[in-house]
Design a protein around this motif. Structure first.
Motif, mmCIF file in Angstrom:
data_model
loop_
_atom_site.group_PDB
_atom_site.id
_atom_site.type_symbol
_atom_site.label_atom_id
_atom_site.label_comp_id
_atom_site.label_asym_id
_atom_site.label_seq_id
_atom_site.Cartn_x
_atom_site.Cartn_y
_atom_site.Cartn_z
ATOM 1 N N ALA A 15 0.898 -1.289 0.115
ATOM 2 C CA ALA A 15 0.033 0.078 0.119
ATOM 3 C C ALA A 15 0.675 1.039 -0.049
ATOM 4 O O ALA A 15 0.338 2.193 0.106
ATOM 5 N N SER A 23 3.881 1.992 -2.239
ATOM 6 C CA SER A 23 4.403 2.396 -3.509
ATOM 7 C C SER A 23 3.802 1.569 -4.790
ATOM 8 O O SER A 23 3.753 0.616 -4.423
ATOM 9 N N ALA A 82 -5.712 -3.261 -3.256
ATOM 10 C CA ALA A 82 -5.158 -1.986 -3.345
ATOM 11 C C ALA A 82 -3.626 -2.067 -3.334
ATOM 12 O O ALA A 82 -3.116 -2.652 -2.551
ATOM 13 N N VAL A 121 -1.084 0.570 -3.948
ATOM 14 C CA VAL A 121 -0.132 1.464 -3.168
ATOM 15 C C VAL A 121 -0.904 2.751 -2.720
ATOM 16 O O VAL A 121 -1.917 3.218 -3.617
ATOM 17 N N GLY A 122 -0.508 3.353 -1.675
ATOM 18 C CA GLY A 122 -0.951 4.596 -1.378
ATOM 19 C C GLY A 122 0.352 5.747 -1.738
ATOM 20 O O GLY A 122 1.249 5.404 -0.705
ATOM 21 N N ALA A 123 0.192 6.145 -2.850
ATOM 22 C CA ALA A 123 1.497 6.895 -3.120
ATOM 23 C C ALA A 123 1.475 8.287 -3.056
ATOM 24 O O ALA A 123 0.094 8.524 -3.604
ATOM 25 N N ARG A 124 2.141 8.954 -3.211
ATOM 26 C CA ARG A 124 1.995 10.506 -3.252
ATOM 27 C C ARG A 124 3.300 11.046 -3.949
ATOM 28 O O ARG A 124 4.135 10.446 -4.113
ATOM 29 N N ALA A 166 4.127 5.625 -6.817
ATOM 30 C CA ALA A 166 2.959 4.807 -7.211
ATOM 31 C C ALA A 166 3.012 4.680 -8.738
ATOM 32 O O ALA A 166 3.620 5.087 -9.292
ATOM 33 N N TYR A 221 -2.282 10.631 -4.754
ATOM 34 C CA TYR A 221 -2.525 9.733 -3.403
ATOM 35 C C TYR A 221 -2.139 8.304 -3.402
ATOM 36 O O TYR A 221 -1.856 7.844 -2.321
ATOM 37 N N SER A 222 -2.620 7.806 -4.519
ATOM 38 C CA SER A 222 -2.414 6.304 -4.532
ATOM 39 C C SER A 222 -2.301 5.769 -6.089
ATOM 40 O O SER A 222 -2.747 6.494 -7.040
ATOM 41 N N GLU A 240 -3.569 1.878 -7.841
ATOM 42 C CA GLU A 240 -3.937 0.653 -7.354
ATOM 43 C C GLU A 240 -3.921 -0.359 -8.469
ATOM 44 O O GLU A 240 -4.256 0.307 -9.412
ATOM 45 N N ASP A 253 4.222 3.011 5.582
ATOM 46 C CA ASP A 253 3.217 1.950 5.668
ATOM 47 C C ASP A 253 3.576 0.765 6.319
ATOM 48 O O ASP A 253 4.528 0.224 6.517
#
Length: 392
Positions: free
Chosen positions: A14, A16, A31, A33-36, A45, A177-178, A180, A311
């Protein structure tokens, strides 16, 4: 992205996105990645591509100097071709295809699979063509300034200690933000391990601003169970352009599919932003190694959107010799007239939150602010450096 199955047990990813992937296990949507986008990050991400040319809008990418992600997002990867086989008709005793038109049930399945693979091949060809066109057009416009593979060297915190810089402003910026992996196809199974890179480009220097970057020996696992091993394959190879001049400030989701996957990137254009760069340091006690950390930020303008800084699926807390906590990513773009909340959680092996603490910051145009996180086992100080953005 590439894919290969894994026999070792890891937890879902979650933090990258990744370029290459390995696949294995049971099929379920996970899901990724939660990337920014944040300048100065080496991880990121996954992104997609469109047929548009690079946008002429002033876009700042939040991976380099904290300035939010760019108008151009790309995902590059290489892999071996799929090993999926088409069903074939054989002798009568095994179910021969009857009739010139193939009227038997087997014939219909053969025809349906063949048609499906034709569509999949067309999607993959189209994706590859779009990626090629993106690179070709970028080279046409910017090859005199840099090579296509060059990584940005613009650092974060450029104006943290220079509050009177005339060319620095609170600018609109794109925040990723992410990324997926919403679906895997073509015989791939969960879990998949992804590797490669995800990059965004902006108006500052047009170079790659990496929001995810992992080699094949440092994959990110996207699900929890592994069964069989398969050869590496391209999971996604995408590029798309976002025109900031024509956009509103709502959360956007760009989704693209090819023969092996459906990938979604979530991002938003944030108005009048400053760059926030985080540093977390232990000051009292020590982290319980049986607990996993989950640090994420949210903003006043989009409180439901989480930006993952550390994470829990990355494992235990990693602390340097000077007690600094190694974050998954450390820079985001924040609306200057809004607010910033950092939430820190400690999770046990059952992924249950056993402790949660928060600290709220008021964005500044320059300078630094400290906040404190109080866990049962230790205390940490969160240092936030603020900087306005500039394109020169």
């Amino acid at each position: 992205m590439e894919t290969r199955s894994a026999t070792r047990r890891k937890e879902a990813a979650a933090a990258s996105p990744a370029m290459g992937t390995r696949a294995a296990g049971k099929s379920k949507t996970t899901a990724a990645v939660g990337a920014r986008a944040a300048r100065g990050n080496n991880q990121a991400a996954a992104a997609k591509k469109s047929e548009e040319a690079p946008a002429p809008a002033l876009a700042i990418a939040g991976t380099r100097s904290g300035q939010s992600p760019p108008p151009e997002v790309e995902i590059d990867a290489e892999a071996e071709p799929s090993t999926r086989k088409r069903p074939q008709a054989s002798g009568p005793e095994e179910g021969k295809v009857e009739g010139e038109e193939g009227d038997s049930a087997l014939a219909k399945r053969v025809r349906a699979d063949a048609e499906e693979e034709e569509v999949d091949d067309e999607e993959e060809d189209q994706e590859a063509a779009q990626a090629f066109n993106f690179r070709h057009f970028w080279n046409f416009l910017f090859s005199a300034q840099a090579n296509f593979e060059d990584i940005t060297d613009v650092p974060p915190m450029r104006h943290t200690d220079d509050p009177d810089a005339m060319h620095a402003k609170c600018r609109d910026a794109v925040q990723v933000y992410s990324v997926e992996v919403k679906q895997i196809k073509c015989g791939l199974q969960w879990p998949i391990e992804v590797f490669g890179h995800v990059a965004v480009r902006d108006s500052i220097d047009r170079k790659r601003n990496l929001i995810f970057n992992r080699g094949r020996d440092d994959c990110q696992t996207l699900t929890a169970e592994g069964i069989t091993e398969t050869e590496d394959m391209v999971l996604s190879s995408l590029a798309f352009t976002f025109n900031c001049m024509c956009a509103d400030y709502k959360v956007k989701r760009h989704m693209a599919s090819n023969k092996r996957s459906t990938v979604q990137i979530t991002f938003a254009l944030i108005p009048e932003t400053v760059e926030a760069t985080f540093e977390v340091k232990g000051i009292d006690g020590s982290w319980d190694p049986s607990l996993r950390p989950h640090f994420f930020a949210s903003t006043h303008d989009l409180p439901s959107m989480k930006f993952v800084l550390l994470d829990p699926r990355e494992g235990a807390v990693v602390v340097s010799d000077n007690n600094n906590v190694r974050l998954t990513r450390s820079v985001i773009s924040v609306q200057v007239l809004g607010g910033l909340k950092l939430t820190a959680e400690a999770l046990n092996d059952e992924k249950t939150v056993v402790h949660r603490t928060t600290v709220i910051f008021k964005p500044q145009r320059a300078g630094r602010i400290d906040g404190f996180l109080d866990f049962n086992c230790c205390k940490m100080v969160v240092k936030v450096a603020w900087s306005r953005l500039s394109i020169c």
